[in-house]
Design an enzyme around this catalytic site. Structure first.
Site, PDB file in Angstrom:
ATOM      1  N   TYR A   1       3.048  -1.241 -11.277  1.00 28.27           N
ATOM      2  CA  TYR A   1       1.849  -1.431 -12.113  1.00 28.27           C
ATOM      3  C   TYR A   1       1.784  -0.358 -13.198  1.00 28.27           C
ATOM      4  O   TYR A   1       1.791   0.836 -12.904  1.00 28.27           O
ATOM      5  CB  TYR A   1       0.580  -1.380 -11.255  1.00 28.27           C
ATOM      6  CG  TYR A   1       0.522  -2.480 -10.221  1.00 28.27           C
ATOM      7  CD1 TYR A   1       0.152  -3.776 -10.575  1.00 28.27           C
ATOM      8  CD2 TYR A   1       0.846  -2.237  -8.891  1.00 28.27           C
ATOM      9  CE1 TYR A   1       0.100  -4.794  -9.624  1.00 28.27           C
ATOM     10  CE2 TYR A   1       0.798  -3.247  -7.935  1.00 28.27           C
ATOM     11  CZ  TYR A   1       0.427  -4.511  -8.314  1.00 28.27           C
ATOM     12  OH  TYR A   1       0.377  -5.520  -7.369  1.00 28.27           O
TER      13      TYR A   1
ATOM     14  N   ARG B   1      -8.948  -0.032 -13.033  1.00 33.21           N
ATOM     15  CA  ARG B   1      -7.684   0.643 -12.729  1.00 33.21           C
ATOM     16  C   ARG B   1      -7.934   2.061 -12.209  1.00 33.21           C
ATOM     17  O   ARG B   1      -7.315   2.511 -11.251  1.00 33.21           O
ATOM     18  CB  ARG B   1      -6.825   0.673 -13.993  1.00 33.21           C
ATOM     19  CG  ARG B   1      -5.551   1.494 -13.885  1.00 33.21           C
ATOM     20  CD  ARG B   1      -4.578   0.914 -12.874  1.00 33.21           C
ATOM     21  NE  ARG B   1      -3.284   1.568 -12.938  1.00 33.21           N
ATOM     22  CZ  ARG B   1      -2.352   1.441 -12.014  1.00 33.21           C
ATOM     23  NH1 ARG B   1      -2.557   0.677 -10.953  1.00 33.21           N
ATOM     24  NH2 ARG B   1      -1.193   2.046 -12.134  1.00 33.21           N
TER      25      ARG B   1
ATOM     26  N   SER C   1       6.376   0.489  -4.879  1.00 30.06           N
ATOM     27  CA  SER C   1       5.021   0.323  -5.417  1.00 30.06           C
ATOM     28  C   SER C   1       3.942   0.389  -4.346  1.00 30.06           C
ATOM     29  O   SER C   1       4.161   0.048  -3.183  1.00 30.06           O
ATOM     30  CB  SER C   1       4.942  -1.040  -6.125  1.00 30.06           C
ATOM     31  OG  SER C   1       3.617  -1.336  -6.506  1.00 30.06           O
ATOM     32  N   ASN C   2       2.754   0.778  -4.819  1.00 32.53           N
ATOM     33  CA  ASN C   2       1.548   0.717  -4.002  1.00 32.53           C
ATOM     34  C   ASN C   2       1.188  -0.720  -3.612  1.00 32.53           C
ATOM     35  O   ASN C   2       0.433  -0.927  -2.650  1.00 32.53           O
ATOM     36  CB  ASN C   2       0.361   1.259  -4.809  1.00 32.53           C
ATOM     37  CG  ASN C   2       0.281   2.778  -4.812  1.00 32.53           C
ATOM     38  OD1 ASN C   2       0.917   3.446  -4.018  1.00 32.53           O
ATOM     39  ND2 ASN C   2      -0.530   3.308  -5.717  1.00 32.53           N
TER      40      ASN C   2
ATOM     41  N   ASP D   1       8.515   2.130 -10.652  1.00 28.51           N
ATOM     42  CA  ASP D   1       7.120   1.885 -10.319  1.00 28.51           C
ATOM     43  C   ASP D   1       6.781   0.486 -10.861  1.00 28.51           C
ATOM     44  O   ASP D   1       7.446  -0.005 -11.789  1.00 28.51           O
ATOM     45  CB  ASP D   1       6.258   2.955 -10.992  1.00 28.51           C
ATOM     46  CG  ASP D   1       4.789   2.604 -10.956  1.00 28.51           C
ATOM     47  OD1 ASP D   1       4.262   2.397  -9.860  1.00 28.51           O
ATOM     48  OD2 ASP D   1       4.177   2.509 -12.039  1.00 28.51           O
TER      49      ASP D   1
END
Ligand code: LAC
Length: 219
Positions: free
Chosen positions: A11, A40, A115-116, A9
Site C-alpha cells: 500500500y 490512511r 505487506s500489512n 511494500d
C-alpha cells in the site's frame, strides 16, 4: 548491488490507497481528500497501537475501524452502504502506473510482496491488478500477527524466500517502513513518490528513487 530477491511494500508503494475514495466515494458529502488522508493515517496508527497493545486484529478490521474513526472525526454523514462501498473498493486499489513496466524490467530477480494487508486483501488486490504472475511470494503480516515495523514482520521475508536478509533489497514508499526495514538489516530503496522527508529514526535508505522505474538502474 546484486540482491538475490526484491521485496516490495504494497500500500502506497505498488498500490494507490487514495484511488479508493476517488473511485467509491463520489456520493459521500464532505471533503473526500481529507477523508482519504485521515483514513490512511488512522489505519497506520491503529496498526502501531494494536502492535504495542499486543491486540492484533487483521488489516481488514483495522481498515474498517480507521474509516469509522475518520468519518466521525471529520463529521462526514456517510451511510452504512457508502462505508461498505469504500471498504469493498479497498479490496482493489489501483496499481500506480509505473508498477507494471518496472516489474517487467526487473525480471530475473525473484520478486515478492511483504505487506500489512490480510491474505484475502492481498489476494484480491494483486489478483485484480493482473500482477500476480510477477511475484514469487505474497507475504502477509498475518503469519506473525503483528504489524510493521516489527522486526518479526521483516523476518518473514528471509524465512519464506530462503535468502539472507543482507541479500534482500526492500522497496517501500512509506518512510517509516524504510526505517524499519533498514533497522532489520535489509538493503532498502525508498521510492519517494511524494517528495517527502525521511523520518528521524536513525535509519535511512541505501537508495532513493522518485519512481519504481529507476530501480533497475541500481541492480
Ligand atoms: C503495507 C503498508 C505499510 O502494505 O502500507 O504493508
Amino acid at each position: 548491488m546484486k540482491p538475490r530477491a526484491l521485496v516490495f511494500d504494497a500500500y502506497g508503494t505498488l498500490f494507490d490507497v487514495h484511488s479508493v475514495v476517488v473511485r467509491a466515494g463520489s456520493t459521500i458529502p464532505g471533503d473526500l481528500h481529507a477523508l482519504s488522508i485521515l483514513w490512511r493515517r488512522k489505519q497506520l496508527e491503529y496498526t502501531w497501537l494494536r502492535s504495542l497493545m499486543e491486540r492484533y486484529e487483521d488489516f481488514w478490521n483495522v481498515t474498517e475501524a480507521a474509516l469509522r474513526s475518520a468519518v466521525a472525526q471529520l463529521k462526514i454523514e456517510a451511510s452504512e452502504r457508502q462505508l461498505d462501498g469504500l471498504m469493498q473498493a479497498f479490496l482493489t486499489p489501483s496499481a500506480f502506473p509505473d508498477v507494471k513496466p518496472a516489474l517487467d524490467a526487473l525480471k530475473g530477480v525473484p520478486l515478492a510482496i511483504l505487506s500489512n494487508g490480510s491474505p484475502r486483501m492481498l489476494e484480491s488486490m494483486v489478483g485484480g491488478s493482473g500482477l500476480a504472475s510477477s511475484f514469487a511470494e505474497v507475504i502477509s503480516v498475518d503469519r506473525v500477527k503483528i504489524y510493521k515495523p516489527s522486526p518479526r514482520v521483516y523476518a518473514l521475508a528471509p524465512e519464506v524466500l530462503n535468502v539472507p536478509r543482507e541479500d534482500i533489497f526492500f522497496v517501500s514508499s512509506n518512510s517509516w517502513d524504510v526505517a524499519g526495514a533498514r533497522a532489520f538489516g535489509f538493503k532498502v530503496c525508498w521510492c519517494n513518490r511524494s517528495q517527502g522527508n525521511m523520518e528521524h529514526l536513525g535509519f535511512s535508505a541505501d537508495v532513493t528513487v522518485s519512481h519504481l522505474g529507476e530501480i533497475a538502474g541500481y541492480l
